[in-house]
Write a protein that holds these residues in place. Structure first.
Motif, PDB file in Angstrom:
ATOM      1  N   CYS A 136      -9.915 -19.546  23.979  1.00 41.32           N
ATOM      2  CA  CYS A 136     -10.468 -18.226  23.692  1.00 41.32           C
ATOM      3  C   CYS A 136     -10.010 -17.127  24.645  1.00 41.32           C
ATOM      4  N   ARG A 157     -10.234 -15.463  31.285  1.00 43.14           N
ATOM      5  CA  ARG A 157      -8.963 -15.070  31.872  1.00 43.14           C
ATOM      6  C   ARG A 157      -9.142 -14.251  33.155  1.00 43.14           C
ATOM      7  N   ASN A 204     -16.069  -7.393  37.455  1.00 46.61           N
ATOM      8  CA  ASN A 204     -16.431  -6.612  36.273  1.00 46.61           C
ATOM      9  C   ASN A 204     -16.685  -7.520  35.079  1.00 46.61           C
ATOM     10  N   ARG A 205     -15.759  -8.418  34.846  1.00 48.25           N
ATOM     11  CA  ARG A 205     -15.877  -9.272  33.656  1.00 48.25           C
ATOM     12  C   ARG A 205     -17.124 -10.148  33.710  1.00 48.25           C
ATOM     13  N   MET A 255     -20.245  -8.588  32.154  1.00 44.85           N
ATOM     14  CA  MET A 255     -20.104  -8.080  30.780  1.00 44.85           C
ATOM     15  C   MET A 255     -21.368  -8.209  29.941  1.00 44.85           C
ATOM     16  N   TYR A 256     -22.145  -9.239  30.207  1.00 44.08           N
ATOM     17  CA  TYR A 256     -23.310  -9.492  29.330  1.00 44.08           C
ATOM     18  C   TYR A 256     -24.630  -9.366  30.064  1.00 44.08           C
ATOM     19  N   CYS A 263     -13.303  -5.248  30.520  1.00 45.76           N
ATOM     20  CA  CYS A 263     -14.479  -5.731  29.813  1.00 45.76           C
ATOM     21  C   CYS A 263     -14.457  -5.195  28.382  1.00 45.76           C
ATOM     22  N   ASN A 264     -14.916  -6.030  27.464  1.00 47.44           N
ATOM     23  CA  ASN A 264     -14.952  -5.715  26.034  1.00 47.44           C
ATOM     24  C   ASN A 264     -13.575  -5.690  25.368  1.00 47.44           C
ATOM     25  N   VAL A 265     -12.574  -6.240  26.039  1.00 42.64           N
ATOM     26  CA  VAL A 265     -11.329  -6.542  25.332  1.00 42.64           C
ATOM     27  C   VAL A 265     -11.369  -8.045  25.070  1.00 42.64           C
ATOM     28  N   TYR A 266     -11.418  -8.394  23.810  1.00 43.05           N
ATOM     29  CA  TYR A 266     -11.540  -9.791  23.409  1.00 43.05           C
ATOM     30  C   TYR A 266     -10.251 -10.261  22.751  1.00 43.05           C
TER      31      TYR A 266
END
Ligand SMILES: Cc1cc2nc3c(=O)[nH]c(=O)nc-3n(C[C@H](O)[C@H](O)[C@H](O)COP(=O)(O)OP(=O)(O)OC[C@H]3O[C@@H](n4cnc5c(N)ncnc54)[C@H](O)[C@@H]3O)c2cc1C
Ligand SMILES: Cc1cc2nc3c(=O)[nH]c(=O)nc-3n(C[C@H](O)[C@H](O)[C@H](O)COP(=O)(O)OP(=O)(O)OC[C@H]3O[C@@H](n4cnc5c(N)ncnc54)[C@H](O)[C@@H]3O)c2cc1C
Ligand code: SF4
Ligand code: SF4
Ligand code: FES
Lengths: 277, 470
Positions: A224, A228, A257-258, A261-262, B255-258
């Protein structure tokens, strides 16, 4: 996928750290230091990665240690011996490269201490001289001290509040040690700021520094790209190319940051779905 | 006089975007009869050679006209194990229907006049499903002693396992994820392929004796050698092309690049559209850009639109594609459906760079205009970006759907297993055997991203070859 036993190994300041022994004949036979499993607590659950802290091929068991951070780990912590997990898969990720490096420093922060334990064990067996630095918020949240003591040639203990060992950060000791002596490898696992700091501290000493990243994951089998990270300017998937990477070439800001995200969704789900009885 | 093609009933666009219900309702018996009566029963039916598994289309359509639906079902089942699935997802307009004599188009895909072979196939498949029609298990004399391991439960793995048990061979399917189906489960959304249809086909396989071991990754949990040691005499690898490609442009990890795979896996496999009842989250944007022109892009865009709708966000999903409508490789029906649902298409556009806000969330996409050059040797028209044509598009969620590569979890740890430069497994095209004796392969792991029916065709060929000396 059965939980064989459960132990709450730390419980303080509203933080709980739990150890579970799980039965999995297949995973126990293949697990190597540095690898992890993915668990799902129920059919509706998330796929959550957790390090394989120990494995016993004879008994067909593995151990995981986790901090109750959000919904999945809280539900997991509320299960007990005899309960079944909905899914357990592994071992995942690349194993740590175990060889004789010479003088090795291992740093564990918080629940990251659990993640350095299997690596310490394997590196010790490979004949390395181990210096271990572990740190926690406070005395009650320090885990695996005795286990790591018995493996290490020297151990340093740090707490944020000074309630035990020295007051301060693990990376302060790291810097001191690197200035005093020659080391061949630094291996660090803990909260992102700690690993980032370790990378920064090690850089001028030109010493190989490995960290185990905790990127968010979904499938954890390379399908997925959720996990990354940018390493040496290239996209790497933590779950199959890692989770370990050389620390000096990681884009830390991006990872921080990543991993956020949620944030609101996680809190929302946890409030709605979890009430401790 | 050639009769008008029979249109299939669909949920209206307004209705369907509010959830994940199946869009295409399928032919009624009357409609199936009417459509089948359009077939000319050609002497040289070119439709058949257009089908990757050469279903006897002429015959099954004839049987439909005679209302012999069971007969039609068994005709299809001779070469296609899952008509209900293929009838829903097969890009027939590029395959069998393109060959149909009634096709008037010179493009890569057929015109509407071509017989709606896929809808008829679905009608027949669903008839079989409703009536629990099952192809009999042929025991080849003695009771089966040999067992075969099938790695991967996508269309290739499912088909191979089905073929083997039908011939009395024990088949055990190993799947890395928690549930089976491969792309049919984690990629293709329920509004195109309802989960009940997939579950039904899998339950039939279980009933006929196929064993499924989920949460088992071959190459991690268990090695090929272990499988041979456990008494599996042959192994089939249907590993798929599961690794998403990225664009290689700046800002791709904001973020929010999927990747489409991540987005679709969250939504379909993990049911993130039912968050928080299901615990896996997925983010929803106000301005969603999907990059790509294949089925994956259509599926991702349509899922994103449904998420916007169901969470009260004003729908705004755009598909960005380098070429034009005609070159889009997606199924034509999905393109139409996406357009009807209000998804905008921005053609001749090439992404250049993502930009973010201070928190690292994507904010806009810098793009370039493209122009199409004449077709090259490969026959494909190349899109070339025009210098200085820069413009920006607002974008708070992006989905990259620009292709998939071989799944390497297994091949990486088995150096003896020969792969090509794309990391696809190299096989003997006669036997489907890999460079390792008694190990076979098929589906997307051989020859790259293809179609469901192509994967099944390869799996069937491998199964035959496995059967020949088991
Ligand atoms: C390879 C790997 C090994 C790991 N091993 C362990 C382990 O041995 N023990 C352990 O306790 N944890 C480990 N983690 C982290 C663990 O996966 C997360 O804590 C877990 O996913 C949280 O899930 P949740 O539903 O309980 O919390 P969520 O509701 O998902 O999150 C709660 C809080 O935790 C943060 N969080 C969520 N996921 C992560 C993550 N991957 N890394 C850091 N913070 C996160 C969120 O931002 C949020 O603040 C590991 C992660 C990886 C990638
Ligand atoms: C979003 C999307 C939409 C599509 N739409 C269509 C369409 O409408 N029509 C069409 O014809 N085609 C479509 N395709 C293409 C089609 O789905 C594929 O060609 C087909 O699924 C390939 O089948 P497969 O069995 O080879 O692989 P997959 O379907 O990819 O299945 C492979 C399976 O193997 C498992 N696996 C991999 N490695 C291991 C391992 N080491 N151990 C255990 N398990 C493993 C994976 O988890 C996976 O479940 C689409 C593809 C995508 C991604
Ligand atoms: S499987 Fe696909 S190509 Fe073959 S007949 Fe059916 S719809 Fe046509
Ligand atoms: S080519 Fe078209 S008209 Fe002719 S037999 Fe095939 S489906 Fe019927
Ligand atoms: S978690 Fe999906 S690729 Fe790593």
């Amino acid at each position: 996928m059965k939980i064989l036993s459960k132990k709450i190994i730390a419980d303080s300041f509203g933080i709980r750290i739990v150890k579970l022994t799980l039965s999995s004949f297949e995973i126990s036979r293949k697990a190597r230091a540095g690898q992890f499993v993915v668990v799902m607590v129920s059919e509706k659950g998330e796929r959550v990665p957790l390090t394989i802290v120990d494995s016993d091929a004879q008994a067909g068991t593995i151990e995981i240690i986790f901090q109750e951070a959000g919904l999945t780990t809280k539900v997991l912590g509320s299960l007990g011996a005899g309960d079944n997990l909905y899914a357990l898969v592994g071992p995942l990720g690349r194993a740590t490269e175990i060889k004789e490096y010479g003088n090795v420093i291992l740093i564990g922060g918080g629940v990251g201490i659990a993640e350095i334990y299997p690596v310490a064990k394997s590196l010790k067996q490979a004949g390395n001289h181990l210096t271990v630095i572990i740190g926690a918020k406070t005395k009650e949240l320090l885990i695996l001290e005795n286990e790591l003591k018995s493996l290490s040639d020297k151990i340093y203990v740090m707490t944020d509040d000074g309630s035990y060992g020295e007051k301060g950060f693990t990376t302060t000791i790291l810097e001191r040690l690197l200035t005093q002596d020659k080391y061949n490898l630094v291996y660090a696992v803990g909260p992102l700021p700690m690993m980032k700091r370790a990378a920064f501290v090690c850089q001028p000493f030109n010493i190989k520094t490995i960290v185990s990243l905790n990127a968010l994951m979904v499938d954890a089998t390379g399908m997925c790209g959720c996990c990354r990270v940018t390493v040496k300017g290239e996209i790497k998937f933590s779950c199959v190319d890692g989770p370990e990477f050389e620390a000096d070439t990681i884009d830390w800001q991006e990872l921080e940051n990543r991993n956020r995200m949620y944030l609101d969704k996680e809190q929302h789900a946890c409030k709605l779905n979890f009430q401790r009885e | 006089m050639i009769k008008e093609p029979i249109k299939v009933k669909e949920l209206s666009a307004q209705e369907r975007v509010n959830g994940f219900a199946e869009v295409v309702s399928g032919y009624s018996e009357q409609e199936a009869l009417a459509e089948s009566s359009r077939c000319l029963q050609c002497k040289n039916p070119a439709c058949i050679s257009g089908c990757p598994v050469n279903i006897n289309i002429k015959k099954f359509i004839f049987q439909v006209t005679k209302q012999d639906y069971a007969g039609a079902y068994f005709t299809i089942r001779k070469t296609n194990n899952f008509p209900s699935i293929c009838g829903r997802v097969c890009p027939a307009e590029y395959q069998c229907r393109k060959g149909c004599v009634l096709n008037k188009s010179k493009l890569a895909y057929c015109s509407p006049e071509a017989i709606n072979i896929h809808f008829l196939e679905r009608f027949v498949g669903d008839y079989g499903m409703r009536n629990n029609l099952e192809v009999e298990i042929e025991r080849a004399g003695e009771p089966p002693e040999s067992k075969v391991a099938v790695v991967g439960s996508g269309p290739a793995g499912l088909c191979c396992a089905g073929e083997l048990v039908r011939k009395g061979i024990k088949a055990v399917v190993f799947e890395g994820l928690q549930s089976c189906g491969g792309v049919l489960r984690y990629g293709i959304p329920g509004f195109r392929l309802p989960r009940q249809v997939l579950d039904y086909e899998i339950s039939c396989l279980i009933r006929s004796g196929v064993e499924f071991r989920t949460n088992t990754i071959v190459g991690k949990t268990i090695f090929l050698d272990d499988l041979f040691q456990q008494g599996f005499v042959k192994i089939f690898l249907g590993l798929g092309a599961g690794v998403p490609s990225f664009l290689g442009i700046k800002g791709e990890n904001f973020c929010n690049v999927y990747s489409a795979n991540e987005f679709l896996t969250r939504v379909n496999l993990m049911s993130a559209y039912k968050f928080p009842e299901y615990h896996t989250p997925v983010n929803i944007g106000k301005h969603v850009l999907v990059i790509g022109g294949g089925n994956t892009a259509m599926d991702a865009a349509r899922c994103a639109l449904r998420l916007q709708k169901t969470s009260g966000v004003k729908p705004d999903v755009k598909i960005i594609y380098r070429r034009t409508l005609a070159e889009m490789p997606a199924r034509r029906l999905e393109i139409e459906h996406a357009q009807q649902e209000g998804i905008e298409f921005k053609f001749l556009t090439q992404p250049k760079e993502f930009r973010s806000d201070s928190g690292g969330f994507v904010q806009e996409l810098a793009c370039l205009d493209c122009e199409l050059k004449e077709a090259d040797e490969s026959g494909r028209r190349k899109a070339v970006a025009k210098d200085g044509s820069d413009f920006n598009m607002p974008c708070d969620l992006a989905i990259i759907a620009v292709g998939l590569q071989a799944n390497q979890v297994l091949t990486n740890v088995v150096p003896d297993l020969k792969t090509d430069k794309y990391k696809d497994i190299v096989i003997n095209s006669q036997t489907m055997e890999t460079s390792i004796k008694n190990v076979f392969a098929g589906g997307d792991i051989v020859g790259g991203e293809g179609t469901v029916i192509e994967a099944m065709g390869m799996a069937k060929k491998a199964a035959l070859s496995i059967l020949q000396n088991s």
